[in-house]
Write an enzyme that holds these catalytic residues in place. Sequence first.
Site, mmCIF file in Angstrom:
data_model
loop_
_atom_site.group_PDB
_atom_site.id
_atom_site.type_symbol
_atom_site.label_atom_id
_atom_site.label_comp_id
_atom_site.label_asym_id
_atom_site.label_seq_id
_atom_site.Cartn_x
_atom_site.Cartn_y
_atom_site.Cartn_z
ATOM 1 N N SER A 114 43.026 97.672 3.559
ATOM 2 C CA SER A 114 41.741 97.377 4.178
ATOM 3 C C SER A 114 40.808 98.582 4.086
ATOM 4 O O SER A 114 41.193 99.656 3.623
ATOM 5 C CB SER A 114 41.936 96.978 5.649
ATOM 6 O OG SER A 114 42.561 98.022 6.352
ATOM 7 N N LYS A 121 34.540 95.968 1.361
ATOM 8 C CA LYS A 121 34.162 94.603 0.944
ATOM 9 C C LYS A 121 32.777 94.246 1.460
ATOM 10 O O LYS A 121 31.988 93.596 0.776
ATOM 11 C CB LYS A 121 35.171 93.581 1.483
ATOM 12 C CG LYS A 121 36.536 93.636 0.865
ATOM 13 C CD LYS A 121 37.357 92.399 1.221
ATOM 14 C CE LYS A 121 37.507 92.181 2.717
ATOM 15 N NZ LYS A 121 38.225 93.245 3.409
ATOM 16 N N GLY A 122 32.470 94.663 2.696
ATOM 17 C CA GLY A 122 31.176 94.336 3.292
ATOM 18 C C GLY A 122 30.025 94.966 2.523
ATOM 19 O O GLY A 122 29.011 94.311 2.260
ATOM 20 N N ILE A 123 30.167 96.249 2.163
ATOM 21 C CA ILE A 123 29.112 96.936 1.412
ATOM 22 C C ILE A 123 29.022 96.373 0.000
ATOM 23 O O ILE A 123 27.924 96.223 -0.559
ATOM 24 C CB ILE A 123 29.378 98.457 1.378
ATOM 25 C CG1 ILE A 123 29.404 99.030 2.808
ATOM 26 C CG2 ILE A 123 28.320 99.159 0.550
ATOM 27 C CD1 ILE A 123 28.145 98.785 3.602
ATOM 28 N N THR A 162 47.182 101.610 -11.916
ATOM 29 C CA THR A 162 46.644 100.247 -11.875
ATOM 30 C C THR A 162 47.606 99.244 -11.244
ATOM 31 O O THR A 162 47.230 98.113 -10.975
ATOM 32 C CB THR A 162 46.325 99.756 -13.303
ATOM 33 O OG1 THR A 162 47.543 99.690 -14.063
ATOM 34 C CG2 THR A 162 45.342 100.689 -13.984
ATOM 35 N N PRO A 187 48.973 98.751 -8.214
ATOM 36 C CA PRO A 187 48.603 98.058 -6.970
ATOM 37 C C PRO A 187 47.589 96.938 -7.194
ATOM 38 O O PRO A 187 47.692 95.867 -6.589
ATOM 39 C CB PRO A 187 48.012 99.183 -6.108
ATOM 40 C CG PRO A 187 48.653 100.425 -6.612
ATOM 41 C CD PRO A 187 48.789 100.215 -8.086
ATOM 42 N N ALA A 239 29.905 106.940 -2.647
ATOM 43 C CA ALA A 239 28.480 107.209 -2.820
ATOM 44 C C ALA A 239 27.986 108.122 -1.694
ATOM 45 O O ALA A 239 28.577 108.174 -0.621
ATOM 46 C CB ALA A 239 27.687 105.899 -2.818
ATOM 47 N N CYS A 244 18.938 100.405 26.401
ATOM 48 C CA CYS A 244 19.744 99.566 27.291
ATOM 49 C C CYS A 244 20.180 100.375 28.520
ATOM 50 O O CYS A 244 19.356 100.685 29.365
ATOM 51 C CB CYS A 244 20.936 98.976 26.537
ATOM 52 S SG CYS A 244 21.689 97.561 27.387
ATOM 53 N N GLU A 246 26.182 98.247 39.013
ATOM 54 C CA GLU A 246 27.334 98.312 38.117
ATOM 55 C C GLU A 246 28.247 99.463 38.517
ATOM 56 O O GLU A 246 29.466 99.381 38.351
ATOM 57 C CB GLU A 246 26.867 98.492 36.671
ATOM 58 C CG GLU A 246 28.010 98.552 35.671
ATOM 59 C CD GLU A 246 27.550 98.733 34.226
ATOM 60 O OE1 GLU A 246 28.408 98.660 33.322
ATOM 61 O OE2 GLU A 246 26.343 98.957 34.009
ATOM 62 N N HIS A 271 17.929 96.265 22.377
ATOM 63 C CA HIS A 271 18.609 97.071 21.354
ATOM 64 C C HIS A 271 17.792 97.037 20.066
ATOM 65 O O HIS A 271 18.009 96.177 19.205
ATOM 66 C CB HIS A 271 20.020 96.532 21.096
ATOM 67 C CG HIS A 271 20.994 96.842 22.181
ATOM 68 N ND1 HIS A 271 21.768 97.980 22.183
ATOM 69 C CD2 HIS A 271 21.304 96.165 23.315
ATOM 70 C CE1 HIS A 271 22.530 97.994 23.272
ATOM 71 N NE2 HIS A 271 22.262 96.896 23.970
ATOM 72 N N GLU A 291 17.954 98.733 17.476
ATOM 73 C CA GLU A 291 18.730 99.003 16.259
ATOM 74 C C GLU A 291 19.173 97.722 15.551
ATOM 75 O O GLU A 291 19.406 97.719 14.340
ATOM 76 C CB GLU A 291 19.962 99.872 16.585
ATOM 77 C CG GLU A 291 21.037 99.211 17.446
ATOM 78 C CD GLU A 291 20.831 99.400 18.942
ATOM 79 O OE1 GLU A 291 21.818 99.312 19.693
ATOM 80 O OE2 GLU A 291 19.678 99.625 19.344
#
Length: 538
Positions: free
Chosen positions: A13, A17-19, A187, A189, A240, A378, A402, A513, A515
């Site tokens: 993992s 994969k996401g990028i 190679t 794997p 990168a 927040c 809180e 938020h 961001e």
Amino acid sequence: MTKFIFVTGGVLSSLGKGITSASIATILKQSGYRVTMLKIDPYLNVDPGTMSPLEHGEVFVTADGAETDLDLGNYERFIDVTLGAKNSFTTGQVYLSVIRRERQGGYLGKTIQVIPHVVDEIKARIFDAAEGYDFLIVELGGTVGDIEGLPFMESIREIRHELDKDRTMNIHVTLVPYIAAAGELKTKPTQHSVQELRRIGITPHMLVCRSEKPLPKELKKKLAMSCDINNNAVVEAGDAQSIYQVPMNFLKEGILTPLSEHFNIKIKPNMDRWETLVKHIILPQGEVTIAFVGKYIELKESYKSLTEALIHAGAHLNTKVNINWCDSERIEDVGAYDIIGNSDAILVAGGFGNRGVEGKLKAIEYARVNNIPFLGICLGMQLSIVEYCRNVLGIEDANSIEFDENTTNPTIYLIDEFMDQSGNKQLRTHKSPMGGTMRLGEYPFNPKVGTKLKAAYGNNETYYERHRHRYEANPAYKQRLEEAGMIVSGESDGLIEAVELKDHPWFVGVQFHPEFTSHLETPNPIITEFVRQATKTK
């Protein structure tokens, strides 16, 4: 006639994969195609909303109020779109839906099985996310061979059979490790990972190979031959300097050729503006340091959207944003000056629970007293009100319920209490599985004319930002705060959305938020203005 790109991972993992998915989506979007994305998480949790940040990292909130994996944030930041609940689902959601339907008689008394019923539910969700788009890019979490991922792999296999051959593409992200003792790239794997995919019935059309070292042409040919793919479909993906550089690296690797050939389409991205912004990230002209005050700084993924938003702002200002990570608990012990030091601005992030709160209050006081640019988000905004009430208004026991349910001066209180007092039942809230009411998703707010908030956001009367919180600023203290110099600069249906100080160069707190709505090409206004003020201080 949507085209589907399925991105799977092998070997281990955290290969990116996401990028990889977001970078391919960026190339297609910059070529004029309508692109959307979908993240599938194979865990049994319904969503990450009740998971600890230390366990899962940041919870990204969509405009329609879904609590999702942080990869969805990367998708939005790359392709500059607003995604929603349909763009992310988990095994827990799939099984919950199937079981509910069975309980309601929706399967007409049939025996419910993984195939076809669970797989059909997965496929239905994939097709629903694709509606109205030229491309849907689907990222499957985990790695090939994980037992929890098998129903999703079967869904991908079946979709390939149901659609025309040139409408589905399988991309496999894998690792080509460098063994220093042998001085060789290996190679094997990757070969084993592809063999496992093919055993399931999926043959990849492209390999994206993560590696510490450049891949020689002969090694690429070896991978192509052993994995039965075209020679031009082995794409190197080295580390990168910035994640936003990855689409450019893919283009240099020739990724357009296998994509164009497979789908039989022309792909000609215009990456000029993107490339300029990336240059500003990698080789900026200016530099500032932001003191980032939080309690999860040992796991920086907990603040992923916020750190990326600072990068976006820096890219548009051609300024490198250095982050001075400040543990709020250490500030409690040694004071703000020793930890914050000579930072150009101070940011106090959100969070839940009372750990590190006193340190955040000290950081806020330090920014206020020393005229240092400040942004509270927040909980950061809520604590700026608490600090002002205590140290300027002289309300010594001012607090959030809180942290102290019995305080006689609840300057911050539960959203339920606001709704009871105001009678405002139009406010969209979500009941948490843990029992509390939360304000989740996108809400409008109105910035006050003549304020720093208004100057940052511009001429429109109404703007939209996203929320994830249970507590609100108590409007009962609004008059006293404003008489003492703290302006309520943004409101939404009677709720306090933003505050700022009248006699301070730049001190702003926001309940939302910002961001979550910041993208590389369209940075968030208030975060960009915050970084701009930091450059003036420097």
